[in-house]
Design an enzyme around this catalytic site. Structure first.
Site, PDB file in Angstrom:
ATOM      1  CD  GLU A 140      -2.436  -1.612   2.501  1.00 32.75           C
ATOM      2  OE1 GLU A 140      -2.361  -0.813   3.445  1.00 32.75           O
ATOM      3  OE2 GLU A 140      -2.883  -2.771   2.616  1.00 32.75           O
TER       4      GLU A 140
ATOM      5  CG  PHE B 266       2.592   1.172  10.946  1.00 32.20           C
ATOM      6  CD1 PHE B 266       3.448   1.748  11.872  1.00 32.20           C
ATOM      7  CD2 PHE B 266       1.992   1.983   9.999  1.00 32.20           C
ATOM      8  CE1 PHE B 266       3.699   3.117  11.858  1.00 32.20           C
ATOM      9  CE2 PHE B 266       2.226   3.353   9.981  1.00 32.20           C
ATOM     10  CZ  PHE B 266       3.082   3.921  10.912  1.00 32.20           C
TER      11      PHE B 266
ATOM     12  CG  PHE C 212      -0.928  -2.457   9.089  1.00 32.34           C
ATOM     13  CD1 PHE C 212      -1.649  -2.134  10.234  1.00 32.34           C
ATOM     14  CD2 PHE C 212      -0.408  -1.417   8.341  1.00 32.34           C
ATOM     15  CE1 PHE C 212      -1.855  -0.813  10.609  1.00 32.34           C
ATOM     16  CE2 PHE C 212      -0.613  -0.098   8.705  1.00 32.34           C
ATOM     17  CZ  PHE C 212      -1.337   0.210   9.849  1.00 32.34           C
ATOM     18  CB  ILE C 213       2.419  -8.501  10.454  1.00 29.41           C
ATOM     19  CG1 ILE C 213       3.576  -7.918   9.646  1.00 29.41           C
ATOM     20  CG2 ILE C 213       2.579 -10.017  10.640  1.00 29.41           C
ATOM     21  CD1 ILE C 213       4.939  -8.075  10.314  1.00 29.41           C
TER      22      ILE C 213
ATOM     23  CG  HIS D 249      -0.515   2.899  13.642  1.00 29.24           C
ATOM     24  ND1 HIS D 249      -1.840   2.890  14.032  1.00 29.24           N
ATOM     25  CD2 HIS D 249      -0.521   3.022  12.293  1.00 29.24           C
ATOM     26  CE1 HIS D 249      -2.605   3.031  12.957  1.00 29.24           C
ATOM     27  NE2 HIS D 249      -1.834   3.106  11.893  1.00 29.24           N
TER      28      HIS D 249
ATOM     29  CD  GLU E 134      -3.631  -4.388   5.241  1.00 30.51           C
ATOM     30  OE1 GLU E 134      -4.848  -4.675   5.209  1.00 30.51           O
ATOM     31  OE2 GLU E 134      -3.215  -3.213   5.236  1.00 30.51           O
TER      32      GLU E 134
END
Ligand SMILES: Cc1ncc(C[n+]2csc(CCOP(=O)(O)OP(=O)(O)O)c2C)c(N)n1
Ligand SMILES: Cc1ncc(C[n+]2csc(CCOP(=O)(O)OP(=O)(O)O)c2C)c(N)n1
Ligand SMILES: [Mg+2]
Ligand SMILES: [Mg+2]
Lengths: 332, 323, 323, 332
Positions: free
Chosen positions: B29, B81, B84-85, B127, B58
């Site tokens: 992204e 970040f 977001f994994i 975050h 994701e």
């Protein structure tokens, strides 16, 4: 609170809509200045230009109804009745903040007012709002649930999952897509295939696309959707077409380092469609004098002033609080 | 040698590896205008068939990385970040980490996943996770945590040239910091820790973002007459157990510093490895200096109170050295 | 007291708690006809407004649990296999585990998530993870791993009545096993380990599915003249550190048995806690008996070779006891 | 391999389709018997009644094209050219298995034939196939990618994400939904809102709904979709309407413990639409004699026999192999 059947907002209602939009605008103009001055701890994502969406929708809700918001959540918080002082204190990271300084701009929430929170995870609000709607339906609770989300969030799979579950079970949910043309630095059309509204239509969900910079249009569309949800008619989808006037976040240029993703001309064009100016014009046409509008502005500015003063003068956050907050009745 | 910023070193590695191998593609992204800075300029140089912005999805991006790799690409996926994994976790945990075994070795996955981790910027809890411990437990993915510009460049090149899924964890707080970077092409091997400072009194094992405050702590300790050995594992999977065991045996006193939350952290695992394999040499309890078991608060004072700093590290190290 | 199967005890707890509190709702994939057995009969008894099948959409289910809880429901979400927790991981890691902190304590989340974990049935790598270590690192969720029918019933009741997100991890290999279950209503407290067997020579700390083989190992050890203390933490978050430390101090020799993969496992964390807080009493290395850092193979011989059994546990315990 | 423009399969092609469907059927009938006898280590999810879908689609693919499959993957594996011996050995957990016994029934894969694998995670194939298609497009590789998935998988958000990404970038992808009416013990309509095909139409993706028990209909629809993907025309969606004759998994009744989710009558109705019988009828009409069909059946049964014999006589899996397989060139 207006009954949702009503066709047009009356003058008092229009004045209330105007004042709420103006409050959001002035609060964020102040945040923009404070961010530029470097006096805010974290990043802020501003809603300037999109105020009609949150305002028009929340005006049709009961205080006990739920909303989920986004990383760009100040407008939703204030539109649903959130406290300006508590919001500013939160953004300043103070213990008097609505989240005691633990959440900040991206997490302003007031559960007592049904504000389940701004959220830093794009798309997170879908399932949370849907779950609240499910709970209401199962327990015959009259409350309804509204999810605000962006055009970018509409590309998250949970959007489709929410369309499926909510229409399957006819949940009291209103999905409000704020199509502001961008997802960070990426124009929406570069990452979005087809029309977002068609994704909802595929589930036979009642769907409306409205001018998101016209608070009355939003107010009307929301009224129907809220009424449908409240009366057991199931979920609705509203796409509000608007535009993000500010950068994705303040001080965006630092991140762009000279890169460009839109023209100033485009921004100027949209400024001409400012939802607040348009409402002011409507009010003048309806016989509201410039002095009355000025009085509203003055009142709003005082509110902002008081909120900022409160935030600045409040005590810093409690550094040990997190250990008590992670769990209910259990130390982390 | 030249002084370069951490982000700049990463950006150079990407330029060089994409230039070196046309099979390398990069997506994520907002990678084109580079919201994180590290991919800046790549789009202009390599074009839309080599690097492109994706929609926000994701859960698909991680799965697409697997498919693109199976189809012959060398994939660099930018997850922005580290939090977001979690959003793309399914294909990481159930596909990337298992597909090679499940297919009897048929699947080869040259995938590098970049993600920025850590706190200190009032980005709030969604975050700021140092989200690598969960990756270590999956078994099938490599994880690297470069602490310096030089290691960042060398490890990223190794990851991209390698044939295994590798998480390249970017220390968000280090992005702007400078360090000496070797000229020309070089790589840094997987599974090779680096001893950054020699010392005889206490061994400080520091991970990624924690190397800097640990070195500051070592300086403080020296002033107090305590000579600290500082070791940076650099890669967590594979982990250079031999180097850590040697470091533990050298002083018999160990402190592990990790910006991850304490429970099931990498610090925990390293302590467990050492009490198993270096037990005879231990002279004191192994202490962990980590983020407590909380999500990081937004308010600067409340956030910084949770993140290990030189003072806290030095205090614990002194306690261990004197124990 | 009456002998009941593990799955039956879970089923009883669900019946009793749903009967006790109308706010309790249960949803998940195929919970009506109960593909996992534990929810059997609930739909007939409580109807579609209390329990229902959902579409396959784990990413939403975990998020919906958060929303339904915020709206006043007590949620029981069935995730089927523990691997599917990864599929719904985003809302677990970024919402459930953080929302209460981020909202300054406004969010209360009475959520119980049921998931079956562990190998031994040739279900292959995507249906056999013991996926709780990743949950421990998140900070904000409780995790319980009952080893017996009695604990399963009592802990599930505690989880459902509690006000925090709690993962109720079902040991898939134990489902059909019987055990004594107290009559009538009872709960088992969070954070209270149980000492299952007294012994002076070595302390075996066993998690969930590993309690049974560990007790078998203890019997073998007794035959060889080694008296093993066996402790079951029962709840991993919160963790009864005091009981584990006391157990470690009692014998000075510790083995931790966990069906999770070794790296950053709960076994690692417990070993780390003990080398920190029971160091002075340790007489030998703390050993971990865990699943190696691999995904579980499908073939029975290859799968069973990876899962700790009584022989392996006894061998390691003997080594530690004699060290 | 037929050129995809061709309107109808010729007799040879129809015979090939018939034989492939019969191979899948006989292989699974044997697996059903072995499962009942308790001679298989793990669970098997059978494709009986759905053979026309995998067979009709894969007949239009090149050996180098990719497919992703599901937990119900034996049919896709065999249709794409997977080795019967290697498949049976895998299901028996032997080292001669296509995955060396490491994956089993739910993971049969043969990368050398573009079979990226059956998968135990519902919905996992979408993104894997999409990623392969992306790779092909970026590298100007003529290969295309096909994702087989169920009606239940269509409720996973990754489905919509895949529709968005593939249509946005016009990737060489064919999405094949095998609508067999059930998701485990749940009838599809209890968990699926609206028409699945409409979800694809929302992205303006070329969409066809075909009789999934008619191999010729599938063959035709697949031909167009494959041609479109190959020629740069982007992704297509095919919904093949079929029916799961067997239980969700063998020995289902043990799990149901007396529970019911469908009537035997329904199953019997669908048996009358058996794709293999219908193809046999077509062949007879085209002048193929009963003897010829019997010969095919005999050949197929020999193949099954040989495969089972091979599986049974093979060495058990290597218990230490996993340590070498987790990583390429690195010990776990
Ligand atoms: C899961 C996740 N992925 C990525 C991001 C980074 N991110 C923050 S805002 C944003 C764009 C969101 O676009 P949109 O939904 O249109 O909302 P807008 O910013 O336009 O209001 C992205 C990608 C995030 N916060 N969460
Ligand atoms: C992510 C995930 N969730 C749940 C399951 C359990 N499960 C296995 S098959 C299945 C139903 C799938 O239905 P469908 O996609 O229609 O395929 P079919 O079985 O009908 O071929 C479910 C829920 C799973 N394997 N993976
Ligand atoms: Mg937007
Ligand atoms: Mg199905």
């Amino acid at each position: 609170m207006a009954t949702t059947q009503q066709a047009e907002p009356n003058k008092e209602q229009l004045l209330a809509l105007y004042e709420r939009m103006l409050l959001i605008r002035r609060m964020e103009e102040r945040l923009r200045a404070e961010a530029a001055a470097g006096s805010l701890p974290g990043a802020v994502h501003l809603y300037i230009g999109q105020e009609a969406v949150a305002t028009g929708v929340c005006a049709r809700l009961q205080p006990t109804d739920w909303i989920t918001s986004t990383h760009r959540g100040h407008g939703h918080f204030l539109a649903k009745g959130g406290e300006p002082k508590a919001m500013m204190a939160e953004i300043w990271g103070k213990r008097t903040g609505i989240c005691k300084g633990m959440g900040g701009s991206m997490h302003v929430a007031d559960f007592s007012k049904g504000i389940l929170g701004a959220n830093g995870i794009v798309g997170a609000g879908f399932a949370i709002a849907n779950g609240a709607a499910l709970s209401a339906k199962l327990h015959k609770d009259p409350r309804i649930s509204v999810a605000f989300f962006g055009d970018g969030a509409s590309n998250q799979g949970v959007f489709m999952e929410t369309l499926n579950v909510s229409s399957l079970w006819q949940l009291p949910l209103v999905l409000v897509c704020e199509h502001n043309r961008f997802s960070e630095f990426t124009p929406s059309n570069e990452v979005t295939s087809g029309e977002i509204a068609d994704r909802a239509r595929a589930f036979k969900m009642p769907t409306t696309v409205v001018d998101g910079n016209d608070v009355v249009a939003v107010w009307k569309a929301a009224g129907e959707a809220v009424e449908r949800a409240r009366s057991g008619g199931g979920p609705s989808f509203i796409e509000a077409q608007t535009y993000r006037i500010q950068g994705h976040l303040e001080a965006e240029s630092l991140f762009l380092a000279g890169g460009k993703y839109r023209d100033q001309k485009e921004i100027d064009e949209w400024r001409k469609r400012d939802p607040i100016d348009r409402t002011a014009a409507r009010l003048s046409a309806a016989g509201v004098g410039a002095k009355d509008l000025e009085a509203i502005n003055a009142r709003v500015l005082r509110t902002v002033e008081d909120a900022v003063k409160f935030a600045m003068e409040s005590e810093p956050a409690d550094t040990e609080l997190a250990f008590d907050l992670m769990f209910s009745g259990q130390k982390a | 040698m030249a002084r370069k910023r951490y982000i700049q070193a990463i950006n150079e590695a990407l330029f060089e590896e994409m230039g070196r191998d046309p099979k390398v593609i990069l997506f994520g992204e907002d990678v084109e205008l580079a919201i994180m800075g590290d991919t800046r300029g790549l789009h202009e140089k390599f074009g839309h068939d080599r690097i492109r912005n994706t929609p926000i999805c994701e859960a698909s991006l991680t799965g697409m990385a697997v498919g693109a790799a199976a189809a012959g690409s060398r994939v660099v996926l930018h997850m922005m970040f580290s939090n977001f994994i979690y959003t793309g976790f399914d294909a990481i945990a159930n596909q990337m980490a298992k597909l090679r075994l499940m297919t009897g070795g048929q699947a080869t996955m040259p995938i590098t996943i970049i993600a920025a981790y850590g706190g200190g910027g009032s980005n709030a809890a969604q975050h700021s996770d140092s989200g690598y411990p969960v990756l270590l437990n999956l078994g099938g993915v490599n994880v690297v945590t470069p602490a310096t510009p030089a290691d960042a460049k060398g490890l990223l090149k190794t990851a991209i040239r390698g044939n295994n899924p590798t998480f390249f964890m970017e220390a968000i707080g280090r992005g702007g910091e400078q360090g000496e970077v070797p000229d020309g092409d070089y790589t840094i091997p997987m599974g090779k820790a680096s001893v950054i400072r020699e010392g005889k009194d206490v061994t400080l094992i520091a991970i990624g973002s924690m190397v800097k405050p640990t070195l500051e702590a070592a300086t403080k300790l020296a002033a107090a007459g305590i000579e600290a050995e500082v070791i940076d594992p650099r890669t967590l999977v594979p982990l250079d157990e031999a180097a850590l065991i040697a470091g533990a045996k050298k002083t018999g006193r160990v402190v592990v510093v990790d910006e991850a939350r304490d429970r099931c952290s990498v610090a925990s695992h390293i302590a467990a490895v050492l009490v198993d394999k270096a037990f005879g040499a231990l002279k004191a309890p192994i202490k962990r200096v980590t983020v407590p078991n909380v999500a990081l608060p937004y308010a600067p004072n409340a956030e910084l109170r949770m993140i290990p700093n030189a003072e806290r590290i030095a205090a614990v190290a002194t306690e261990v050295a004197r124990a």
